[in-house]
Design a protein around this motif. Structure first.
Motif, short mmCIF file in Angstrom:
data_model
loop_
_atom_site.label_atom_id
_atom_site.label_comp_id
_atom_site.label_asym_id
_atom_site.label_seq_id
_atom_site.Cartn_x
_atom_site.Cartn_y
_atom_site.Cartn_z
N LEU A 56 0.84 -1.20 0.00
CA LEU A 56 0.00 0.00 0.00
C LEU A 56 0.88 1.25 0.00
O LEU A 56 0.60 2.22 -0.72
N LEU A 57 1.93 1.22 0.78
CA LEU A 57 2.85 2.37 0.82
C LEU A 57 3.47 2.62 -0.55
O LEU A 57 3.69 3.76 -0.95
N GLN A 58 3.74 1.56 -1.27
CA GLN A 58 4.36 1.72 -2.60
C GLN A 58 3.35 2.17 -3.65
O GLN A 58 3.64 3.01 -4.47
N GLU A 59 2.19 1.57 -3.62
CA GLU A 59 1.28 1.79 -4.75
C GLU A 59 0.53 3.11 -4.69
O GLU A 59 0.22 3.70 -5.71
N TRP A 60 0.21 3.58 -3.48
CA TRP A 60 -0.57 4.81 -3.41
C TRP A 60 0.37 6.01 -3.50
O TRP A 60 1.37 6.08 -2.81
N THR A 61 0.03 6.92 -4.38
CA THR A 61 0.95 8.04 -4.55
C THR A 61 0.25 9.37 -4.39
O THR A 61 -0.96 9.43 -4.14
N TRP A 62 0.99 10.43 -4.44
CA TRP A 62 0.44 11.77 -4.20
C TRP A 62 1.18 12.76 -5.07
O TRP A 62 2.20 12.42 -5.68
N LYS A 63 0.65 13.99 -5.12
CA LYS A 63 1.22 14.97 -6.04
C LYS A 63 1.97 16.08 -5.32
O LYS A 63 2.92 16.64 -5.83
N GLU A 64 1.46 16.44 -4.15
CA GLU A 64 2.06 17.56 -3.42
C GLU A 64 2.43 17.10 -2.02
O GLU A 64 2.00 16.03 -1.58
N ASN A 65 3.22 17.93 -1.35
CA ASN A 65 3.68 17.51 -0.03
C ASN A 65 2.60 17.59 1.05
O ASN A 65 2.84 17.18 2.19
N TYR A 66 1.42 18.12 0.72
CA TYR A 66 0.27 18.03 1.62
C TYR A 66 -0.93 17.59 0.81
O TYR A 66 -1.05 17.92 -0.36
N MET A 67 -1.83 16.87 1.48
CA MET A 67 -3.01 16.37 0.78
C MET A 67 -4.26 17.13 1.18
O MET A 67 -4.49 17.40 2.36
N THR A 68 -5.07 17.43 0.16
CA THR A 68 -6.35 18.10 0.41
C THR A 68 -7.38 17.04 0.85
O THR A 68 -7.16 15.83 0.68
N GLN A 69 -8.49 17.53 1.36
CA GLN A 69 -9.55 16.61 1.82
C GLN A 69 -9.97 15.61 0.74
O GLN A 69 -10.06 14.41 1.03
N PRO A 70 -10.23 16.04 -0.51
CA PRO A 70 -10.66 15.03 -1.49
C PRO A 70 -9.60 13.95 -1.73
O PRO A 70 -9.94 12.78 -1.96
N GLU A 71 -8.33 14.34 -1.65
CA GLU A 71 -7.28 13.35 -1.86
C GLU A 71 -7.22 12.33 -0.72
O GLU A 71 -7.03 11.13 -0.95
N ILE A 72 -7.39 12.82 0.51
CA ILE A 72 -7.33 11.89 1.66
C ILE A 72 -8.55 10.97 1.63
O ILE A 72 -8.45 9.78 1.90
N LEU A 73 -9.69 11.56 1.27
CA LEU A 73 -10.90 10.74 1.19
C LEU A 73 -10.72 9.65 0.13
O LEU A 73 -11.10 8.50 0.33
N SER A 74 -10.10 10.00 -0.98
CA SER A 74 -9.95 8.97 -2.02
C SER A 74 -8.90 7.93 -1.60
O SER A 74 -9.00 6.75 -1.96
N TYR A 75 -7.94 8.33 -0.78
CA TYR A 75 -6.99 7.35 -0.21
C TYR A 75 -7.74 6.34 0.68
O TYR A 75 -7.58 5.12 0.54
N LEU A 76 -8.60 6.87 1.57
CA LEU A 76 -9.31 5.96 2.48
C LEU A 76 -10.32 5.09 1.73
O LEU A 76 -10.55 3.94 2.09
#
Ligand code: FAD
Ligand code: NA7
Length: 537
Positions: A73-93
């Motif tokens: 999970l740590l490897q496959e899930w990625t992000w774009k910026e050094n902080y995540m917005t609410q929609p990004e965290i929601l889509s992670y969960l």
């Protein structure tokens, strides 16, 4: 007879945030228990399901605001910026829920209203607002520590003719703020974010501020693929460091005291942290004594005050925005907060100088006038830590209620368990660690899961802490808190944000590394297994 009727579930889990979701995974997928989970929202996400206000952002950096338990999970899930917005965290969960097939254990749109321990059967009866009662051997609560909303009881609130929302009950469909006269009450972490995001949309934004805040830049920026690849290549070391650190934010806490260096060196270090960004980094990564020594604290305050004076053009506005008290609340960071007050369409009302008298059909009336609004936003925070617990009728041995037990302030042995409430495990309950939260949540869920496994293997049916162990832990939390400046500032960290709420020690401020060491060292010291059986025999 319930004894012979058996039990519906091995465990009931409440909450579908970081805590509840991981508990479902550990208990169901790993221990093989039969679980039922509830959330009153209509899907997973917890905090990130509810807080859809514009500008909602985690102020923990992306690489450590996540689970660490699964290497893939740590490897496959990625992000774009050094902080995540609410929609990004929601889509992670959302992704986590899919990946581990967690949704099938949940009954959504369902609130747990009561749970009672039956001393004859040693089972919990769990009652929901759907009129259902189920029984379970264990109850694991991940109710959220910043989840029960606080809406101050202003006179006339219901008379307002415009739209009004608490930030944590923001409609899924969004709110059109374009060209509107918007008011925001509250300038905490949430207020700061929603103010910055609303100002460019609104026709006019009126900010109602009671206490000015120290906030430093968050330092949000895109992260390159190389940077992300490097993080992913170093996950083992990163999480080892996080879990042995104090605040678990993914940086090394400073071991140098501010009072041991020159004024020039202080300035240099503060300036460097200001440019890097991050509230916790500014408070804990600069010097070791900012949160403990008044002189060091004042040095940090002065640095931030000077920045406010530099950024804010209108001297009267700058005066109102400049805090005078200690820098000892949860440290804030932002994406242009003070600068927002240079905009022509933003005004600031100091409601300490001119208190809010009432909400009227047209807007907000303070002692110096009425402010007409189309939309009123309550960024007024939460009934933190125990707020969702005291809403549930929780009854332990002898019918003792959690509300009564917590009359002098909520408690939890190791932040997770309570005397007289056997087999009830709280994730982020009172007296738990004050940190970047996902690694603390993992620590607790893993401890709970290990404990259940141990009980199952040994054939124990109940576990609960002794009152002595619980009292000792609370005293430890108190003595650590008293070594810091945090109790001297009124904030939700000590229950001081809500009129009438017991001012108590809600957290273990000794850091995640020490907390984990406590769990290891304690073993099951301070716990009693099978108390009822022991008494009978
Ligand atoms: P939650 O995510 O709050 O989930 C609890 C769930 O339980 C909710 O869905 C709630 O509705 C449900 N529930 C409660 N009572 C009942 C009941 N009786 N019956 C059924 N369901 C119930 N933490 C950080 O570490 N870093 C950050 O940057 C950060 N930013 C934040 C920003 C905001 C705006 C807020 C509000 C919080 C932030 N937090 C942050 C704290 C955040 O709450 C935690 O990081 C984490 O999300 C908590 O997860 P949880 O599962 O414990 O609780
Ligand atoms: P906070 O930090 O508790 O902030 C709430 C804000 O609302 C704060 O500015 C309060 O002023 C203000 N407030 C509360 N009640 C009133 C009344 N009655 N009148 C005027 N103003 C009021 O909540 P947040 O949601 O911002 O942040 C909570 C945590 O969530 C945060 O630390 C992150 O972890 C996420 P006060 O300062 O009390 O004078």
């Amino acid at each position: 007879d319930r004894k012979t009727k058996g039990v519906d579930f091995d465990a009931v889990i409440v909450g579908a945030g970081f805590g509840g979701l991981y508990a479902v995974h550990k208990l169901r997928n790993e221990l093989g228990l039969n679980v039922r989970a509830y959330d009153n929202g209509d899907d997973v996400g917890g905090t990130w399901y509810w807080n859809r206000y514009p500008g909602a952002l985690s102020d923990t950096e992306s690489f450590v605001y996540r689970y660490s338990f699964d290497k893939d999970l740590l490897q496959e899930w990625t992000w774009k910026e050094n902080y995540m917005t609410q929609p990004e965290i929601l889509s992670y969960l959302d992704h986590v829920a899919d990946r581990f097939d967690l949704r099938r254990s949940y009954q959504f749109n369902t609130k747990v209203t009561a749970t009672h321990f039956n001393e004859e059967t040693n089972y919990w009866e769990v009652i929901t607002d759907k009129g259902e009662t189920v029984t379970a051997k264990f109850v694991v609560t991940g109710l959220g520590l910043l989840s029960a909303t606080n809406v101050p009881n202003f006179k006339g609130r219901e008379t307002f003719k415009g739209e009004q929302y608490h930030t944590a009950r923001w409609p899924k469909s969004g709110v059109d703020l374009k060209g509107k006269r918007v008011g925001v009450i509250g300038t905490g972490s949430t207020g700061v974010q929603v103010i910055i995001a609303t100002a460019p949309e609104a026709k006019h934004l009126t900010v109602f501020q009671r206490t000015p805040q120290y906030s430093v830049p968050v330092g949000k920026r895109p992260q390159s693929e190389e940077e992300i690849a490097e993080i992913k290549a170093n996950n083992d070391e990163i999480w080892k460091q996080v879990k042995s650190s104090a605040v678990a934010f993914g940086f090394e806490e400073s071991t140098v005291s501010a009072v041991s260096v020159s004024k020039e060196e202080q300035e240099r270090v503060f300036e460097d942290a200001w440019n890097k960004g991050g509230g916790f980094r500014f408070m804990f990564g600069t010097f070791s004594d900012i949160a403990a020594n008044p002189e060091a604290n004042e040095a940090a305050c002065n640095f931030i005050r000077k920045k406010i004076q530099e950024i804010v053009k209108d001297p009267e506005m700058a005066r109102k925005l400049t805090p005078t008290g200690l820098y000892a609340k949860r440290p804030l960071c932002d994406n242009g907060y003070y600068n927002t007050f240079n905009r022509d369409n933003v005004s600031l009302v100091d409601v300490k100088e001119n208190p809010i008298v009432e909400i009227t059909p047209k807007g907000v009336r303070t002692t110096d006038g009425e402010y007409d609004l189309d939309v009123l936003i309550y960024a007024t925070g939460f009934d933190a830590v125990d707020g969702n617990y005291t809403k549930i009728d929780i009854r332990g041995r002898g019918g003792v209620t959690m509300r009564d037990k917590w009359a002098d302030g909520p408690t939890g042995y190791l932040g997770m368990t309570n005397t007289d409430f056997p087999n009830l495990f709280m994730i982020l309950g009172p007296n738990g660690p004050f940190t970047n939260l996902p690694p603390s949540i993992e620590t607790q869920v893993e401890w709970i899961s290990d404990t259940l496994q141990c009980m199952i293997e040994k054939g124990f049916s109940t576990i609960e802490p002794t009152l002595e162990a619980e009292n000792d832990w609370v005293a430890t939390c108190r003595s650590i808190a008293d070594m810091t400046l945090f109790p001297k500032a009124d904030s939700w960290i000590f229950g001081a944000n809500i009129p009438g709420k017991k001012n108590a020690v809600y957290f273990y401020l000794g850091g995640l590394g020490n907390y984990r060491k406590n769990l290891e060292d304690a073993g099951y010291k301070g716990f009693i297994f099978d108390r009822a059986r022991a008494n009978v025999e």
